[in-house]
Design an enzyme around this catalytic site. Structure first.
Site: not given
Ligand SMILES: NC(=O)c1ccc[n+]([C@@H]2O[C@H](COP(=O)([O-])OP(=O)(O)OC[C@H]3O[C@@H](n4cnc5c(N)ncnc54)[C@H](O)[C@@H]3O)[C@@H](O)[C@H]2O)c1
Length: 365
Positions: A140, A190, A222, A250
């Site tokens: 971000y 990851k 994942d 979320d």
């Protein structure tokens, strides 16, 4: 006197924050303490008024307050603005300016809401997870971040960049929270593909030597996304970098039945250690929900539970925080539902939910 900067923002931000103001009023009545509220503009509304999603007068208000209550920003009206002027820059800049590097997102599942989750009831038994998201670095914020309008074809770049110090402080916070609450820690990355994740994992392994009593495992993001809904019970505390944490929370909100249920605290200190002069920000994890803005049906519980977190972390008022959380639970157990947490077709408005929680706080206090 404690000053609270209240920044409603856009869409349902303003609607849900109104219900938190009721909660503050109830807290003042039961505690006899006063909290001065100073409202400010942020996001798309602030851009419309001042040409800036975080105008200087709002930043001044934040600099003088003890804590910030934040609704949500954004909406289609502002989607084509230059990146620096988009409403979302309002919240990103506050996080960076206050160095709010840790975003705590508890995922609590109220018993009587288990039937509202799309997941099987038995999968939700004993599930309580704290997701800790790194908030001031990563994808971000990394540079370069731009779009190149080349003559042959367009291209764009975002940069996932992490310094050792940024990774160390968020992981230390996660280890300390896990240690003091005797909880298992899962570090999500990851590392099979990303360099930042390999550094993240290395630092986690190095730090874990200092916390021999914390059971720490690594999981690829994942896989974590899949495990969160197939076997959520295995998680206690999850720590991850900025983008992964945003997406996973979320997803985790589905466990608690709605995105409107989950609160968050953005802090720059280790809970339990001194927070003197540290300003923190409290906001629900959801956005401005333009699809339901203005209809009076938004669920204010994520915002109200964020207010409970403010009392715990900014004011060390654990009892008040518990009264607010217990009041939410009682109202839910009594059967009151906003539209997002029922299939029955019978639901209450945002304001009716806020009123019920307000009355319950007065009863419990
Ligand atoms: N911190 C923030 O201010 C923040 C966070 C996320 C998204 N956003 C912004 O919000 C805008 C909308 O984004 P989005 O639609 O992807 O995400 P969203 O979180 O606003 O909404 C996603 C879905 O969840 C529902 N929902 C969200 N909160 C709810 C609530 N309290 N009660 C009932 N239903 C609720 C919405 O109606 C929508 O269907 C975008 O501009 C985005 O950038 C802001």
């Amino acid at each position: 006197m404690s000053y609270i900067a209240v920044l409603p923002g856009d869409g349902i931000g303003a609607e849900v924050i109104n219900e938190s103001l009721k909660v503050l009023n109830a807290v003042e009545q039961i505690s006899g303490k006063k909290y001065e509220i100073r409202k400010g503009d942020v996001g798309g509304g602030a851009y419309d008024k001042y040409g800036d999603p975080l105008p200087s007068q709002t930043m001044e208000l934040i600099e003088n307050c003890n804590s910030v209550l934040f609704g949500a920003v954004g909406g289609p009206k502002w989607d084509n603005l230059d990146p620096e002027l988009r409403p979302e820059m309002g919240i990103l800049k506050i996080r960076k300016k206050l160095d709010l590097y840790a975003n705590l997102r508890p995922v609590k599942i109220f018993d009587s809401l288990k039937e509202s989750s799309p997941l099987k009831y038995q999968l939700l038994e004993d599930v309580e997870i704290l997701i800790i998201r790194e908030l001031t670095s990563g994808l971000y914020f990394g540079e370069p971040k731009t779009t190149y309008n080349d003559s042959s074809e367009r291209s764009a770049v975002d940069t996932m960049f992490y310094k050792e110090s940024e990774i160390t402080r968020i992981l230390e916070l996660a280890f300390k929270i896990s240690q003091s609450n005797k909880l298992k820690l899962t570090s999500v990355d990851k590392a099979n593909v990303l360099e930042t994740s390999r550094l993240w994992r290395k630092i986690a392994d190095e730090l874990s030597v200092n916390y021999p009593d914390v059971q720490c495992n690594h999981m690829l993001v994942d896989n974590a996304a899949m495990q969160l809904i197939t076997n959520p019970k295995q998680f206690n505390v999850i720590v991850s970098e900025n983008t992964f944490g945003d997406i996973l929370t979320d997803e985790a909100s589905v466990l608690s039945s709605s995105l409107g249920m989950l609160p968050s605290a953005s802090i720059s200190f280790i809970p339990g250690e001194s927070n003197l002069n540290k300003k923190s920000l409290y906001e629900p994890i959801h956005g401005s929900a333009p699809d339901i803005a203005g209809l009076g049906i938004a669920n204010p519980i994520g915002m109200i539970l964020s207010t409970a977190m403010m009392f715990e972390y900014s004011y060390n008022e654990k009892e008040i925080s518990k009264i607010i959380t217990d009041s939410v639970e009682k109202v839910i157990n009594d059967g009151l539902r906003t539209k997002d947490i029922t299939d029955s077709g019978k639901f209450c408005s945002t304001s009716e939910m806020g009123d019920a929680i307000y009355n319950q706080i007065l009863l419990l206090g």
